[in-house]
Design an enzyme around this catalytic site. Structure first.
Site, PDB file in Angstrom:
ATOM      1  N   GLY A 129       0.954  -0.964  -0.048  1.00 25.35           N
ATOM      2  CA  GLY A 129      -0.164   0.312   0.131  1.00 25.35           C
ATOM      3  C   GLY A 129       1.016   1.504  -0.100  1.00 25.35           C
ATOM      4  O   GLY A 129       0.289   2.267   0.273  1.00 25.35           O
ATOM      5  N   ASP A 177      -1.223   8.858  -6.211  1.00 23.57           N
ATOM      6  CA  ASP A 177      -0.197   8.683  -5.965  1.00 23.57           C
ATOM      7  C   ASP A 177       1.222   9.061  -7.092  1.00 23.57           C
ATOM      8  O   ASP A 177       1.899   9.295  -5.600  1.00 23.57           O
ATOM      9  CB  ASP A 177       0.130   6.607  -6.139  1.00 23.57           C
ATOM     10  CG  ASP A 177      -0.977   6.131  -4.872  1.00 23.57           C
ATOM     11  OD1 ASP A 177      -1.726   6.922  -4.063  1.00 23.57           O
ATOM     12  OD2 ASP A 177      -1.105   4.806  -5.481  1.00 23.57           O
TER      13      ASP A 177
END
Length: 387
Positions: A129, A177
């Protein structure tokens, strides 16, 4: 671990041993930890990630043909030998999808991407993650953007990597991200408005406040390309449609009561998480700015409860990690990342760090879980050329 020029020299030497000549350069891009703001990015909301001091590094050399040769230092992965001619979504397997995906995305933008040789090294934990895949993509696209002379700004590269993820890889991710990886700065979190890509860098110096940010990698692997992530996104899109808004970013806390009469129970819970999580991001930015990291614990805790109960993306290992960390001195803890596995973070006083580490390992053993990997991270610089 901070990458040094020695690391770049070693990777260059390994590249030369593998491909027979020196690379055009070595680039790196970091993984990320999301401090708060989960699944809000594709709802055009707010997120607060930061680039971490664990990176993907690529040594890369352009070719004079359309051939692509890819190799990683990871054990068990052989040389990938393919061609850019006729490259299309779904091409490639495993990690090779990420460099091929950004090459495809640049081609879609009209960039004449030649073939290339690439050697990858990374210390971003896989499946934790922490966005190991985006670290690869951002390192590669930074290299290709420079070497081809495309000259795209960071905001353009963010959208190109998102397209690579969404269309080429098939993972319906947002822009958080890659924004953290491409636009991060040492000592700061990246406060990102996912609607217009506006970024404010917010100071986040846990050490100066006598704290460490622990990452607890549960070793439960996850994938954004599987059904759990996609189904949550579909629920959010349904909620926005029923509520008559462009995205859930446009729904305020005061509208949740009215929404309860319009949405089925599951969709309501998904919507409630997004709306309250956006508010928690805004609160966290304000608290960090005015009071510092030691005051955000309750917001981290509330975020985890919302992800566990409303968005339902936690798992037993993540819950044990969070609950144990809190019970042993962490001032706040939450799962981080897309969910269904991966990592938790625990903001912890320096003097309690070892107690939290030991307690979490013990709790995992008692529950029969795989022993977690626990380490600290600090906000680091975004993607850059090393050599």
């Amino acid at each position: 671990m901070t990458t040094t020029t020695t690391d770049a020299a070693v990777l260059s030497a390994r590249f030369e041993e593998t491909f027979g000549s020196r690379p055009d350069g070595v680039w790196q891009a970091p993984g990320r930890v999301n401090l708060i703001g989960e699944h809000t990015d594709y709802n055009e909301g707010f997120v607060l990630p930061f680039a971490i001091d664990k990176t993907a590094r690529v040594a890369l050399r352009l070719r004079d043909d359309s051939k692509v040769r890819l190799l990683s230092t990871f054990g068990g992965h052989g040389l990938v030998d393919t061609d850019l001619t006729g490259l299309e979504p779904g091409s490639g397997q495993g990690w090779s999808r990420y460099p091929l995906g950004v090459a495809w995305a640049l081609q879609e933008l009209g960039v004449a991407v030649p073939g290339f040789d690439l050697l990858l090294d990374s210390d971003v934990p896989l499946g934790a993650g922490l966005s190991s895949s985006h670290a690869i993509e951002c390192a590669v696209i930074t290299a290709l953007n420079e070497l081809t002379g495309a000259g795209f700004a960071a905001e353009d590269l963010v959208l190109a990597t998102q397209r690579a993820e969404n269309v080429f890889v098939g993972a319906p991710t947002g822009i958080m991200d890659q924004s953290a990886s491409l636009r991060g700065a040492k000592g700061h979190a990246v406060f990102l408005d996912c609607r217009d890509q506006h970024v404010d860098l917010v100071p986040f110096d846990a050490e100066a406040s006598g704290l460490v940010l622990l990452v607890i990698d549960t070793k439960v692997s996850h994938s954004h390309a599987d059904g759990g992530y996609a189904s949550r996104r579909a629920s959010c899109e349904l909620g926005a449609e029923v509520l008559g808004v462009k995205a859930l970013r446009d729904v305020g806390l005061e509208a949740l009561e009215e929404a309860s009469g319009l949405l089925d129970e599951t969709t309501l819970k998904r919507v409630r998480h997004i709306v309250t999580e956006n508010d928690r991001v805004l609160q966290t930015v304000e608290v960090l700015t005015k009071q510092g990291p030691a005051s955000i614990g309750a917001l981290l805790d509330a975020s985890h409860v919302s992800m566990r109960d409303d968005f339902e993306i936690s798992c037993p290992e993540l819950d044990v990690a969070v609950e144990t960390a809190r019970a042993n001195g962490a001032i706040g803890a939450r799962m981080t990342g897309g969910g269904f596995g991966g990592s938790a973070i625990a903001l912890t006083p320096v003097g309690r760090e070892q107690q939290v580490r030991d307690a979490v390992v013990r709790s995992f053993a008692e529950a029969g879980f795989t022993e977690p990997d626990i380490f600290t991270v600090t906000p680091a610089a975004g993607a850059l050329r090393l050599a």
